[in-house]
Scaffold this active site. Structure first.
Site, short mmCIF file in Angstrom:
data_model
loop_
_atom_site.label_atom_id
_atom_site.label_comp_id
_atom_site.label_asym_id
_atom_site.label_seq_id
_atom_site.Cartn_x
_atom_site.Cartn_y
_atom_site.Cartn_z
N ARG A 14 0.83 -1.21 0.00
CA ARG A 14 0.00 0.00 0.00
C ARG A 14 0.86 1.26 0.00
O ARG A 14 0.54 2.24 -0.67
CB ARG A 14 -0.96 -0.02 1.19
N SER A 43 -3.52 11.30 4.52
CA SER A 43 -2.30 11.91 5.06
C SER A 43 -1.15 11.90 4.07
O SER A 43 -0.10 12.47 4.35
CB SER A 43 -1.88 11.16 6.34
N GLU A 60 -19.11 2.91 -1.53
CA GLU A 60 -18.44 2.53 -2.78
C GLU A 60 -19.28 2.78 -4.02
O GLU A 60 -18.76 3.21 -5.05
CB GLU A 60 -18.03 1.05 -2.71
N PHE A 85 -15.54 -5.20 -1.42
CA PHE A 85 -16.59 -4.20 -1.59
C PHE A 85 -16.59 -3.60 -3.00
O PHE A 85 -17.63 -3.20 -3.52
CB PHE A 85 -16.43 -3.10 -0.55
N HIS A 111 -6.54 -5.40 0.04
CA HIS A 111 -7.01 -6.51 0.87
C HIS A 111 -7.59 -7.64 0.01
O HIS A 111 -8.62 -8.23 0.33
CB HIS A 111 -8.05 -6.05 1.89
N ARG A 169 -2.57 -6.72 1.51
CA ARG A 169 -2.57 -5.81 2.65
C ARG A 169 -1.19 -5.68 3.27
O ARG A 169 -0.77 -4.60 3.66
CB ARG A 169 -3.56 -6.31 3.72
#
Length: 320
Positions: A14, A43, A60, A85, A111, A169
């Site tokens: 990631r 961030s 989503e 999702f 994920h 992940r």
């Protein structure tokens, strides 16, 4: 069984992806980052490019609609959520709004597989590749390690149509030494062999395939390992060449047996060069006890031992 030496130390996929997206945004103001409270993008990307960042929350379907609208106005939106999702909760918007209009939206699905197994069954992503592979003109890419992510992002950025990028992940050992060559739609050979070919996709399956090849070598079996990073379009030429070279195939994926890599390979081989083929995939119910990523996979049927056994079986069938 320990993993073979494979190159650089593991890197967080990631973080590597976020760096790649920041680099793209720095040179292409069309890049828009759409977030669904995935954590970390606000961030990093949001802090650096606040005018190109939108957090829509855990919504989503709405995010995909927004992405389609932005893409229709000339932007290059990157929509971020978890794989489970992206393909089931928002499947209608993915099909109708994005793929149906061939819009240049990149769905970045983290994920993937069982990498979020610690969150429970609601976060398993074991059908996402079947959904995405069924959608025409949707590029589907699954990098094998962090080293492939940046070149994959750049390759997909150049695609005029929609794309689905599946990430894990956690950090996994690299299977490439340094930055690998990456060509969209082209498979790569990680290990030569003449008795059987293992075709693997995704970080853990590729690592397990290499481990199984080492164990098979101890048995006197020459095992070729092919890595597929682009599920759609599949490199049918490489698959058929492997079938003709070794006459026996094993596919390995972090997915259910239906609709993913195993089916894609079976379709290609069955039409032109039928050979014995076994699939190593997530079978049956996944355990309810919290496991780490690899343990969850091994418990559900995806392991180096399962690959080794499948390879032995197809070799025997091929010799009949």
């Amino acid at each position: 069984m320990t993993a073979p030496a494979t190159g650089p130390e593991p890197a967080d996929p990631r973080r590597v992806y976020r760096d790649a997206l920041l680099d793209l945004a720095a040179v292409d103001e069309r890049v828009i980052c759409l977030d669904s409270d995935t954590g970390g993008l606000e961030s990093t990307f949001g802090a650096r490019f606040p005018d190109q960042y939108v957090n829509v929350g855990i919504a989503e379907a709405n995010m995909f609609g927004i992405a389609a609208g932005l893409a229709s106005r000339g932007y290059r939106p990157y929509a971020h959520t978890m794989a489970a999702f992206a393909t089931l909760r928002a499947a209608e918007q993915l099909k109708a709004d994005i793929v149906g209009h061939r819009l240049p939206v990149r769905i970045v699905a983290t994920h993937g597989g069982l990498s979020a197994a610690h969150f429970g069954s609601s976060h398993y992503a074991l059908e996402d590749l079947a959904v995405t592979r069924a959608l025409m003109d949707l590029a589907v890419v699954v990098p094998a390690d962090a080293a492939e992510i940046e070149p994959a992002v750049r390759a997909l950025h150049a695609v005029d149509g929609p794309a689905y990028l599946r990430l894990g992940r956690s950090a996994t050992p690299s299977v490439h030494g340094g930055r690998p060559p990456f060509r969209l739609g082209r498979a790569g050979r990680l290990r030569p062999g003449t008795d059987v070919t293992v075709i693997a996709m995704g970080p853990q399956p590729v690592l397990m395939a290499l481990e199984a090849a080492e164990a098979l070598a101890d048995d006197g079996v020459s095992c070729q390992v092919i890595q597929v990073h682009t599920l759609s379009p599949l490199d049918s030429r490489a698959v058929l060449a492997a079938a003709r070279t070794t006459g026996a195939l094993v596919t390995v994926e972090e997915h259910r047996p239906r609709g993913g890599l195993g089916d894609a390979v079976a379709e290609a081989v069955g039409a032109h060069c039928p050979v014995p083929h076994r699939r190593v995939a997530v079978n049956g119910p996944v355990g309810t006890v919290v496991r780490d990523h690899r343990e969850a996979l091994e418990e559900s049927g995806v392991s180096a031992a399962a690959i080794r056994a499948a390879a032995t079986q197809v070799i025997k069938i091929g010799k009949r």
